[in-house]
Design an enzyme around this catalytic site. Structure first.
Site: not given
Ligand code: A3P
Length: 277
Positions: A21, A243-244, A84, A108, A174, A24-26
């Site tokens: 959280k 929400k990001g 992770h 973060r 982040y 990771t995705t970003w």
């Molecule tokens: P929120 O729940 O605060 O919106 P992970 O990828 O480590 O699982 O983290 C997920 C978090 O990253 C979520 O945060 C998600 O919305 C946010 N996230 C996913 N893609 C993103 C992006 N491209 N840019 C910024 N935040 C992103």
């Protein structure tokens, strides 16, 4: 143990490391786009068709109980993998300065991590189980009950490694990537030995990468709006986008929770030269 005993690291491996959280995705999307920028057109990019977790695999998920790593062994070099796992649990042959493989870590503000985790955990919970309350999630998180270990220890491990071995571990937050995405993308490219050329700067390649990987862009792609769940994974692609934003904790946490969390953070990160501000 399985990594120690079975994973055959290569000097060219690049590992995106995070506590869940934290982005990771970003980070997967950003690093994938940076290192593969010469192979794909931004308008017809793999990220437009696949979720970042399908392009950058969580490698601990591919080391099987019998020790088989055949899937990972067949990937071509340089491998881009995600983890992770805390830094201290990697074998010396991967963390030694001489080993070659590199880690890009993102963390973060723990208050936002908790809120993100809480929403995510409730999405994963079977319908028959009542939702986890924010208070319960808060207590578990503050007591260090998190997947992959206590949040602060995870951060500390990678922070120390980045100070001791800056060529091996790049430490990002982040919040910094949100504030200065262009600068952070350039930093990652330099760290990985693939800096942007003057021609690429002229063509605005850095801007293209930042735009493609932004929350707005990725979360609106059909592939990432999908709510379909696969049998082996109780989450859908859309669950990774909420929400990001930075600071959504203000909408969830009580002043007492904020104070307690800030105190833990101060205490755990005291004197190390890094904090969340
Ligand atoms: P929120 O729940 O605060 O919106 P992970 O990828 O480590 O699982 O983290 C997920 C978090 O990253 C979520 O945060 C998600 O919305 C946010 N996230 C996913 N893609 C993103 C992006 N491209 N840019 C910024 N935040 C992103």
């Amino acid at each position: 143990m399985l990594i120690n005993d079975h994973f055959k690291a290569r000097p060219t491996d690049i590992i995106v490391a995070t506590s869940p959280k934290c982005g990771t995705t970003w980070l997967r999307a950003l690093v994938f786009s940076i290192i593969n920028r010469h192979f794909f057109d931004f308008n017809d990019h793999p990220l437009r068709k696949l979720n970042p977790q399908e392009l950058v695999l969580l490698f601990e998920g591919h080391i099987h109980k019998d020790g088989s790593t055949s899937f990972l062994d067949e990937l071509p070099s340089p491998r881009l993998l995600s983890t992770h796992i805390p830094y201290s649990l990697f074998p010396k042959r991967m963390t030694d300065d001489t080993s070659g493989c590199r880690f890009v870590y993102i963390c973060r503000d723990p208050k936002d991590v908790l809120v993100s985790k809480w929403h995510f955990s409730n999405k994963l919970r079977p319908k028959e189980v009542p939702p986890l309350s924010l208070e319960e999630a808060f207590d578990l998180f503050c007591n260090g009950v998190s997947h992959y270990g206590p949040f602060w220890d995870h951060v500390l491990g990678y922070w120390k490694a980045s100070v001791e071995s800056p060529k091996k571990v790049l430490f990002l937050t982040y919040e910094d990537v949100k504030k200065e995405p262009l600068g952070c993308v350039r930093k990652v490219a330099e760290f990985l030995g693939v800096p942007f050329s003057p021609e690429e700067e002229n063509k605005k390649t850095v801007e293209e990468i930042v735009k493609l990987c932004s929350f707005e862009s990725l979360s609106n792609l059909d592939v990432n709006r999908s709510v379909a769940k696969r049998s082996e994974r109780p989450v859908s692609n859309s669950d990774f986008f909420r929400k990001g934003e930075v600071g959504d904790w203000v909408n969830h946490l009580s002043p007492e929770m904020v104070e307690k969390m800030n105190q833990i953070t101060e205490q755990k990160l005291q004197g190390i030269g890094f904090n969340f501000h």
